[in-house]
Design a protein around this motif. Sequence first.
Motif, PDB file in Angstrom:
ATOM      1  N   CYS A 164      -1.896  -0.744   8.161  1.00 43.68           N
ATOM      2  CA  CYS A 164      -1.863  -1.816   7.272  1.00 43.68           C
ATOM      3  C   CYS A 164      -2.843  -1.301   6.091  1.00 43.68           C
ATOM      4  CB  CYS A 164      -2.698  -2.789   8.135  1.00 43.68           C
ATOM      5  SG  CYS A 164      -3.204  -4.290   7.082  1.00 43.68           S
ATOM      6  N   PRO A 165      -2.280  -1.892   4.897  1.00 48.82           N
ATOM      7  CA  PRO A 165      -3.186  -1.349   3.632  1.00 48.82           C
ATOM      8  C   PRO A 165      -4.480  -2.017   3.731  1.00 48.82           C
ATOM      9  CG  PRO A 165      -1.336  -2.593   3.050  1.00 48.82           C
ATOM     10  CD  PRO A 165      -1.206  -2.299   4.622  1.00 48.82           C
ATOM     11  N   TYR A 166      -4.425  -3.144   4.147  1.00 48.48           N
ATOM     12  CA  TYR A 166      -5.576  -4.047   4.206  1.00 48.48           C
ATOM     13  C   TYR A 166      -6.700  -3.785   5.264  1.00 48.48           C
ATOM     14  CZ  TYR A 166      -2.193  -6.688   1.589  1.00 48.48           C
ATOM     15  OH  TYR A 166      -1.347  -7.180   0.692  1.00 48.48           O
ATOM     16  N   ASP A 167      -6.142  -3.293   6.149  1.00 48.02           N
ATOM     17  CA  ASP A 167      -7.250  -2.890   7.376  1.00 48.02           C
ATOM     18  C   ASP A 167      -6.696  -1.534   8.036  1.00 48.02           C
ATOM     19  OD1 ASP A 167      -9.043  -2.559   9.390  1.00 48.02           O
ATOM     20  OD2 ASP A 167      -9.116  -4.491   9.777  1.00 48.02           O
ATOM     21  N   LYS A 168      -7.439  -0.334   7.958  1.00 54.75           N
ATOM     22  CA  LYS A 168      -6.910   0.770   8.481  1.00 54.75           C
ATOM     23  C   LYS A 168      -6.786   0.706   9.847  1.00 54.75           C
ATOM     24  CE  LYS A 168      -6.677   2.670   4.408  1.00 54.75           C
ATOM     25  NZ  LYS A 168      -5.187   2.888   3.787  1.00 54.75           N
ATOM     26  N   ASN A 169      -7.529  -0.194  10.439  1.00 52.81           N
ATOM     27  CA  ASN A 169      -7.406  -0.263  11.855  1.00 52.81           C
ATOM     28  C   ASN A 169      -6.154  -0.881  12.302  1.00 52.81           C
ATOM     29  OD1 ASN A 169     -10.027   0.938  12.340  1.00 52.81           O
ATOM     30  ND2 ASN A 169     -10.914  -0.912  11.803  1.00 52.81           N
TER      31      ASN A 169
ATOM     32  N   CYS B 172      -2.643 -10.571   6.234  1.00 54.06           N
ATOM     33  CA  CYS B 172      -3.785  -9.872   6.186  1.00 54.06           C
ATOM     34  C   CYS B 172      -3.960 -10.149   4.581  1.00 54.06           C
ATOM     35  CB  CYS B 172      -3.504  -8.301   6.486  1.00 54.06           C
ATOM     36  SG  CYS B 172      -4.034  -7.917   8.076  1.00 54.06           S
ATOM     37  N   ARG B 173      -3.145 -10.448   3.756  1.00 54.89           N
ATOM     38  CA  ARG B 173      -3.347 -10.435   2.136  1.00 54.89           C
ATOM     39  C   ARG B 173      -4.308 -11.726   2.131  1.00 54.89           C
ATOM     40  NH1 ARG B 173       1.563 -11.546  -0.066  1.00 54.89           N
ATOM     41  NH2 ARG B 173       2.177  -9.325   0.408  1.00 54.89           N
TER      42      ARG B 173
ATOM     43  N   HIS C 197       5.418  -0.731   0.764  1.00 54.39           N
ATOM     44  CA  HIS C 197       4.071   0.274   0.539  1.00 54.39           C
ATOM     45  C   HIS C 197       3.250  -0.163  -0.514  1.00 54.39           C
ATOM     46  CE1 HIS C 197       7.455   3.738   1.794  1.00 54.39           C
ATOM     47  NE2 HIS C 197       7.057   2.795   2.577  1.00 54.39           N
ATOM     48  N   LEU C 198       1.964  -0.610   0.129  1.00 54.86           N
ATOM     49  CA  LEU C 198       0.976  -1.212  -0.743  1.00 54.86           C
ATOM     50  C   LEU C 198      -0.256  -0.118  -0.534  1.00 54.86           C
ATOM     51  CD1 LEU C 198       0.858  -5.015   0.477  1.00 54.86           C
ATOM     52  CD2 LEU C 198       1.814  -3.739  -1.691  1.00 54.86           C
ATOM     53  N   LEU C 199      -0.659   0.418  -1.869  1.00 52.01           N
ATOM     54  CA  LEU C 199      -1.543   1.389  -1.953  1.00 52.01           C
ATOM     55  C   LEU C 199      -2.583   1.085  -3.001  1.00 52.01           C
ATOM     56  CD1 LEU C 199       1.488   3.439  -1.961  1.00 52.01           C
ATOM     57  CD2 LEU C 199      -0.210   4.195  -0.423  1.00 52.01           C
TER      58      LEU C 199
END
Length: 145
Positions: A11-16, A31-32, A51-53
């Motif tokens: 997840c690009p918002y939470d690496k966990n 998550c957004r 793909h969100l980066l």
Amino acid sequence: DTADPDKLVQCPYDKNHWIRACRVPYHFNKCRKNHPELASKLKTCPFNAQHLLLPNELAHHIANCTDGRTVNLDDHHTEVPSKLKVPVSSWQPPESEENWEEELDEQQETFIWGASASGSKEVKSDSSTCIPPGLRAPRTLPWRK
Ligand SMILES: [Zn+2]
Ligand SMILES: [Zn+2]
């Protein structure tokens, strides 16, 4: 393989967060809302909207994105500016003006020679009035009555 729906995506918002590929759109929307500040900074991959980066990660991702391998980036550099092409056929040489004067002189000499020779003109008029015997013969054929 990106087509695998069970592939885990970070997840690009939470690496966990590790989400299955088939659930990515739903999880990203969820998550957004939980990370609106981070969502405003994330950039979308040009090859895959999922793909969100972060901006500092985008360049590295584009260079290694599996979806970007089929895109030919060289297509944007094939155009050649038309201003560099110079038409050669439109250019005319200046010598053409001198050629015109030479042709005019020759025509004047020919005209003077023809006018002075009065004898040739009478010969032409005589030949035109004289009807060739071949043309008159069919009309005066006695056996056509
Ligand atoms: Zn998440
Ligand atoms: Zn990508």
